[in-house]
Each structure stands twice: as C-alpha cells, then as structure tokens.
Design a protein around this motif. Sequence first.
Motif, PDB file in Angstrom:
ATOM      1  N   ARG A  59       9.911  35.550  14.419  1.00 63.31           N
ATOM      2  CA  ARG A  59      10.522  34.328  14.968  1.00 63.31           C
ATOM      3  C   ARG A  59      10.954  34.582  16.409  1.00 63.31           C
ATOM      4  O   ARG A  59      11.757  35.462  16.683  1.00 63.31           O
ATOM      5  N   VAL A  60      10.397  33.777  17.317  1.00 62.92           N
ATOM      6  CA  VAL A  60      10.593  33.978  18.761  1.00 62.92           C
ATOM      7  C   VAL A  60      11.165  32.707  19.372  1.00 62.92           C
ATOM      8  O   VAL A  60      10.764  31.593  19.006  1.00 62.92           O
ATOM      9  N   THR A  61      12.070  32.861  20.328  1.00 60.08           N
ATOM     10  CA  THR A  61      12.611  31.694  21.020  1.00 60.08           C
ATOM     11  C   THR A  61      12.689  31.951  22.516  1.00 60.08           C
ATOM     12  O   THR A  61      12.843  33.091  22.967  1.00 60.08           O
ATOM     13  N   ALA A  62      12.577  30.872  23.289  1.00 62.46           N
ATOM     14  CA  ALA A  62      12.688  30.918  24.748  1.00 62.46           C
ATOM     15  C   ALA A  62      13.003  29.507  25.224  1.00 62.46           C
ATOM     16  O   ALA A  62      12.957  28.549  24.438  1.00 62.46           O
ATOM     17  N   SER A  63      13.336  29.364  26.500  1.00 61.89           N
ATOM     18  CA  SER A  63      13.552  28.023  27.045  1.00 61.89           C
ATOM     19  C   SER A  63      12.232  27.263  27.073  1.00 61.89           C
ATOM     20  O   SER A  63      11.155  27.852  27.000  1.00 61.89           O
ATOM     21  N   MET A  64      12.325  25.951  27.204  1.00 59.74           N
ATOM     22  CA  MET A  64      11.168  25.086  27.004  1.00 59.74           C
ATOM     23  C   MET A  64       9.988  25.413  27.927  1.00 59.74           C
ATOM     24  O   MET A  64       8.905  25.801  27.482  1.00 59.74           O
TER      25      MET A  64
END
Length: 297
Positions: free
Chosen positions: A95-100
């Motif tokens: 599961r990876v997240t970053a700004s749009m």
Amino acid sequence: MDHLKHLGVFIAIADTGSLVGAARALNLSPPTVTRILSDLEAGLGVPLFHRTTRAVVLTDTGQSFLDDARRIVADYDNAIDNARGARIAPTGTLRVTASMLFGQHYVLPIIQKYLDLYPDVTVEATFVDRVVNIVDEGFDIAVRIGQLNDSSLLASRVGSVRHVVCGCPEYFAWNGLPSKPEDLKKHDIISAGVLSPTNDWTFAGGESVRVTPRLRVNSIASAIAAVRTSWGITRVLSYQIGEELDGGGLKTVLEEYEPEALPIHIIHPEGRAASAKIRTFMSMATEILRANPYLNR
C-alpha cells in the motif's frame, strides 16, 4: 537472543502503554514482562518508564532508547530476511500513498515498473493532497514533500522541490517581469487553493506579500492550465511544471527570492522494515526519483 527479547518487550510496553498490554501482545505473563523490564533497567542503570497505577510513560532516556531499540530490532529482522533470501521474491499487497500530482506523474510509473518485475506483488496506490498517517491508515510506504516530524519512521531522501512563481512568456511580454515580490500586486494572480490556502505568499528571509487572486481554483492542475493560456501568474512546486519549463511553455520569475527548498522523502514504518516488498520498492523508487532532473535541481 535474550537482549533482543528484552528490547522486544520494551518496545511492546512503549507501544501499548502498559505492562499488561505488552504481556497480552507478546503472549507472556504480566510477571514475566515486569521481570524483563526490571532486568533491562537494572542492566542499563537508568529507568525507562515512569510507572503509575494506571499507565507507564517513557522517561526522556526511555524515549531516546526506544528509537535505538526499534532500529536494532529492524536491523536484526533485515539480516534474518536477507539470509533466508526473502529479498529475491517479494509477495503480498503493498500500500503506497503520495500527493495527487506527484503520485500521478512520478510514483505511478515506478509502481507499474515494480509490478512488471515482481509478479507476486499487488499494489494499492492512494494519491491524496493531505498528510496521511501511514501507521494509523495502514500504508506501507509514503512519498512526502516537506520537513519530517515523526522520527519513528524510516526515511530516504530522494530530492527536493521549490516554490516557484511562474507564467507564460507571452504574459510577461505583455505585462512585464516582476523584479521583486511586491510587484506581484500589479499582476493578475491565479491561486490554487490546495497549495495556497491563504493570500500571503512567503519568500526568502520570511518576506511576505499579500496577493489578491483574480482567479482561484481548487486544483493545481487547473491553475497550471490557466497560466498556459497567458492569462496570469501562479505559484506552484517546481516539479509540477518541470516539463513546461524545459519546453519553454512556462517561465519562472523571482528566483532569487524563492524560500528554502522542500525535501522529498520516501518513508515507511520502522516496524515493517523486514518486509521484502517494502525494501525492494524503496530501493527501486529511491534510485529512479534521485535520477529525476525535475526533483534534483
């Protein structure tokens, strides 16, 4: 091994906030947890917790020791994983997240390349313009722009970006170049509410100028699109217009007044350091992002 067990008990007490909670998490008896903590403190010669009838709270020494203990346990887990060859075949869901915009432009291509290389891994990517608590929300990896405040996370710096004021060359040909921040008051300003929640634009040395946007939009992409039409000036992060700058479609101004650059880090919870899927993705993403000219100039 006894030392590692002692550290594991200490970390569990810190994480759960109680001896009973640590005992339950580790499937040990409360007296055993109490004895191990006492042995650890006796060996160190300093108290690690303030004890009350309701809870245990880390001392200043205990807080410092906790960071070291997490690193030691993570390094041990890494060594075991390496010896078993787990780095060769990562599996599971990452599961990876970053700004749009950063996620769409720079992280998504890395994810696709990673999936091609490791067919036994699936990825859930969430790109949102807010600071995500990766531990509470269950993310394995986050790419974060800005200063880091949480020392419990492992971080790898991969570049930096700048706040830049930009416009179309045609706009500047018609309206002139601002030579100092105060000149912005004479120009048509386009503001992206996501990046500029206030009308005060801060520059190097803490200098601040209150602009009056004639156009306010709710996304950075919309602000950039409006600037491309030669209608006005906006302020964005340098990576968001890297291609336009290289192609000559946009031009930055007031470079000598830019505030300090913001670092870019890839971060992950230290407790998951033994995961092969995390380490291999970190390695790939770090190499690719550090080589990106839009993030390192």
